[in-house]
Design a protein around this motif. Structure first.
Motif, PDB file in Angstrom:
ATOM      1  N   PHE A  14    -130.677  53.585  28.497  1.00 58.37           N
ATOM      2  CA  PHE A  14    -131.543  54.670  28.077  1.00 58.37           C
ATOM      3  C   PHE A  14    -131.438  54.821  26.568  1.00 58.37           C
ATOM      4  CE2 PHE A  14    -130.738  55.478  32.482  1.00 58.37           C
ATOM      5  CZ  PHE A  14    -131.932  55.987  32.965  1.00 58.37           C
ATOM      6  N   GLU A  15    -132.578  55.023  25.946  1.00 56.98           N
ATOM      7  CA  GLU A  15    -132.600  55.172  24.496  1.00 56.98           C
ATOM      8  C   GLU A  15    -133.573  56.279  24.128  1.00 56.98           C
ATOM      9  OE1 GLU A  15    -134.245  52.586  20.748  1.00 56.98           O
ATOM     10  OE2 GLU A  15    -133.353  51.510  22.422  1.00 56.98           O
ATOM     11  N   PHE A  16    -133.099  57.216  23.313  1.00 49.69           N
ATOM     12  CA  PHE A  16    -133.968  58.284  22.850  1.00 49.69           C
ATOM     13  C   PHE A  16    -134.967  57.704  21.856  1.00 49.69           C
ATOM     14  CE2 PHE A  16    -134.956  61.522  19.626  1.00 49.69           C
ATOM     15  CZ  PHE A  16    -135.621  62.427  20.434  1.00 49.69           C
ATOM     16  N   VAL A  17    -136.244  58.000  22.055  1.00 48.45           N
ATOM     17  CA  VAL A  17    -137.284  57.510  21.154  1.00 48.45           C
ATOM     18  C   VAL A  17    -137.826  58.660  20.323  1.00 48.45           C
ATOM     19  CG1 VAL A  17    -139.541  56.388  21.005  1.00 48.45           C
ATOM     20  CG2 VAL A  17    -137.883  55.628  22.718  1.00 48.45           C
ATOM     21  N   LYS A  18    -138.322  59.684  21.001  1.00 54.92           N
ATOM     22  CA  LYS A  18    -138.841  60.859  20.308  1.00 54.92           C
ATOM     23  C   LYS A  18    -139.106  61.954  21.330  1.00 54.92           C
ATOM     24  CE  LYS A  18    -143.694  59.588  20.558  1.00 54.92           C
ATOM     25  NZ  LYS A  18    -144.954  59.506  19.858  1.00 54.92           N
ATOM     26  N   THR A  19    -139.339  63.151  20.835  1.00 49.25           N
ATOM     27  CA  THR A  19    -139.714  64.245  21.730  1.00 49.25           C
ATOM     28  C   THR A  19    -141.169  64.065  22.140  1.00 49.25           C
ATOM     29  OG1 THR A  19    -140.386  65.653  19.893  1.00 49.25           O
ATOM     30  CG2 THR A  19    -138.101  65.858  20.652  1.00 49.25           C
ATOM     31  N   GLU A  20    -141.535  64.711  23.211  1.00 53.12           N
ATOM     32  CA  GLU A  20    -142.910  64.593  23.691  1.00 53.12           C
ATOM     33  C   GLU A  20    -143.895  65.193  22.699  1.00 53.12           C
ATOM     34  OE1 GLU A  20    -145.643  65.925  27.507  1.00 53.12           O
ATOM     35  OE2 GLU A  20    -143.463  65.983  27.679  1.00 53.12           O
ATOM     36  N   ARG A  21    -143.522  66.303  22.090  1.00 56.82           N
ATOM     37  CA  ARG A  21    -144.410  66.976  21.138  1.00 56.82           C
ATOM     38  C   ARG A  21    -143.792  66.977  19.742  1.00 56.82           C
ATOM     39  NH1 ARG A  21    -148.431  68.963  24.208  1.00 56.82           N
ATOM     40  NH2 ARG A  21    -147.903  69.657  26.300  1.00 56.82           N
ATOM     41  N   GLN A  22    -144.590  66.599  18.785  1.00 56.71           N
ATOM     42  CA  GLN A  22    -144.125  66.501  17.406  1.00 56.71           C
ATOM     43  C   GLN A  22    -143.693  67.850  16.844  1.00 56.71           C
ATOM     44  OE1 GLN A  22    -143.613  63.608  15.724  1.00 56.71           O
ATOM     45  NE2 GLN A  22    -142.639  64.909  14.194  1.00 56.71           N
ATOM     46  N   ILE A  23    -144.389  68.916  17.221  1.00 56.91           N
ATOM     47  CA  ILE A  23    -144.043  70.245  16.705  1.00 56.91           C
ATOM     48  C   ILE A  23    -142.637  70.646  17.150  1.00 56.91           C
ATOM     49  CG2 ILE A  23    -145.108  71.590  18.563  1.00 56.91           C
ATOM     50  CD1 ILE A  23    -145.532  72.679  15.025  1.00 56.91           C
ATOM     51  N   PHE A  24    -142.271  70.276  18.388  1.00 54.72           N
ATOM     52  CA  PHE A  24    -140.924  70.554  18.886  1.00 54.72           C
ATOM     53  C   PHE A  24    -139.903  69.772  18.075  1.00 54.72           C
ATOM     54  CE2 PHE A  24    -137.554  69.740  22.231  1.00 54.72           C
ATOM     55  CZ  PHE A  24    -136.988  70.988  22.125  1.00 54.72           C
ATOM     56  N   SER A  25    -140.186  68.518  17.810  1.00 54.33           N
ATOM     57  CA  SER A  25    -139.296  67.705  16.991  1.00 54.33           C
ATOM     58  C   SER A  25    -139.149  68.302  15.598  1.00 54.33           C
ATOM     59  CB  SER A  25    -139.831  66.283  16.888  1.00 54.33           C
ATOM     60  OG  SER A  25    -138.992  65.500  16.076  1.00 54.33           O
ATOM     61  N   ASN A  26    -140.255  68.714  15.003  1.00 51.70           N
ATOM     62  CA  ASN A  26    -140.208  69.323  13.670  1.00 51.70           C
ATOM     63  C   ASN A  26    -139.325  70.568  13.666  1.00 51.70           C
ATOM     64  OD1 ASN A  26    -141.983  67.347  12.851  1.00 51.70           O
ATOM     65  ND2 ASN A  26    -143.759  68.702  12.755  1.00 51.70           N
ATOM     66  N   ASN A  27    -139.452  71.383  14.704  1.00 53.04           N
ATOM     67  CA  ASN A  27    -138.642  72.600  14.786  1.00 53.04           C
ATOM     68  C   ASN A  27    -137.153  72.276  14.921  1.00 53.04           C
ATOM     69  OD1 ASN A  27    -140.848  74.291  14.565  1.00 53.04           O
ATOM     70  ND2 ASN A  27    -141.139  74.450  16.775  1.00 53.04           N
ATOM     71  N   LEU A  28    -136.828  71.261  15.701  1.00 49.59           N
ATOM     72  CA  LEU A  28    -135.430  70.860  15.845  1.00 49.59           C
ATOM     73  C   LEU A  28    -134.882  70.310  14.533  1.00 49.59           C
ATOM     74  CD1 LEU A  28    -135.501  69.092  19.333  1.00 49.59           C
ATOM     75  CD2 LEU A  28    -134.626  71.371  18.795  1.00 49.59           C
ATOM     76  N   VAL A  29    -135.680  69.484  13.872  1.00 55.04           N
ATOM     77  CA  VAL A  29    -135.253  68.874  12.612  1.00 55.04           C
ATOM     78  C   VAL A  29    -135.055  69.927  11.529  1.00 55.04           C
ATOM     79  CG1 VAL A  29    -135.992  67.313  10.758  1.00 55.04           C
ATOM     80  CG2 VAL A  29    -136.187  66.605  13.136  1.00 55.04           C
ATOM     81  N   LEU A  30    -135.814  71.009  11.592  1.00 51.75           N
ATOM     82  CA  LEU A  30    -135.620  72.082  10.629  1.00 51.75           C
ATOM     83  C   LEU A  30    -134.223  72.690  10.749  1.00 51.75           C
ATOM     84  CD1 LEU A  30    -139.017  73.994  10.655  1.00 51.75           C
ATOM     85  CD2 LEU A  30    -137.981  72.798   8.721  1.00 51.75           C
ATOM     86  N   ILE A  31    -133.683  72.691  11.942  1.00 51.91           N
ATOM     87  CA  ILE A  31    -132.335  73.225  12.171  1.00 51.91           C
ATOM     88  C   ILE A  31    -131.298  72.180  11.747  1.00 51.91           C
ATOM     89  CG2 ILE A  31    -130.710  74.021  13.934  1.00 51.91           C
ATOM     90  CD1 ILE A  31    -133.242  74.985  15.495  1.00 51.91           C
TER      91      ILE A  31
END
Length: 81
Positions: A14-31
């Motif tokens: 299993f390999e993490f590629v990305k979140t399903e929604r970019q906005i969710f990823s952006n919010n996580l990356v902000l933290i």
């Protein structure tokens, strides 16, 4: 859980590629820039181990150290109550 167990039993990876929604990823990356990867490990462990409490899942992730942080001089912030 059964699908993950079956894939693991056949030496699947299993390999993490990305979140399903970019906005969710952006919010996580902000933290934290690596939070999407850290959270993916916690979710994976939730579905592939017997752990279900967040504290246990976070401790398991810390032990696994999937991002290979240098933990030689780490501080244990575990609640000692």
């Amino acid at each position: 859980m059964d699908r993950i167990a079956e894939i693991k039993s056949k030496d699947g990876i299993f390999e993490f590629v990305k979140t399903e929604r970019q906005i969710f990823s952006n919010n996580l990356v902000l933290i934290d820039s690596l939070l999407p990867e850290i959270l993916s490990q916690i979710v994976f462990d939730f579905y592939s181990t017997e752990y279900s409490h967040l504290t246990d899942l976070v401790n398991l992730t810390a032990k696994k150290n999937p991002l290979e942080f240098d933990i030689e001089n780490s501080i244990n912030f575990t609640n000692t109550k």
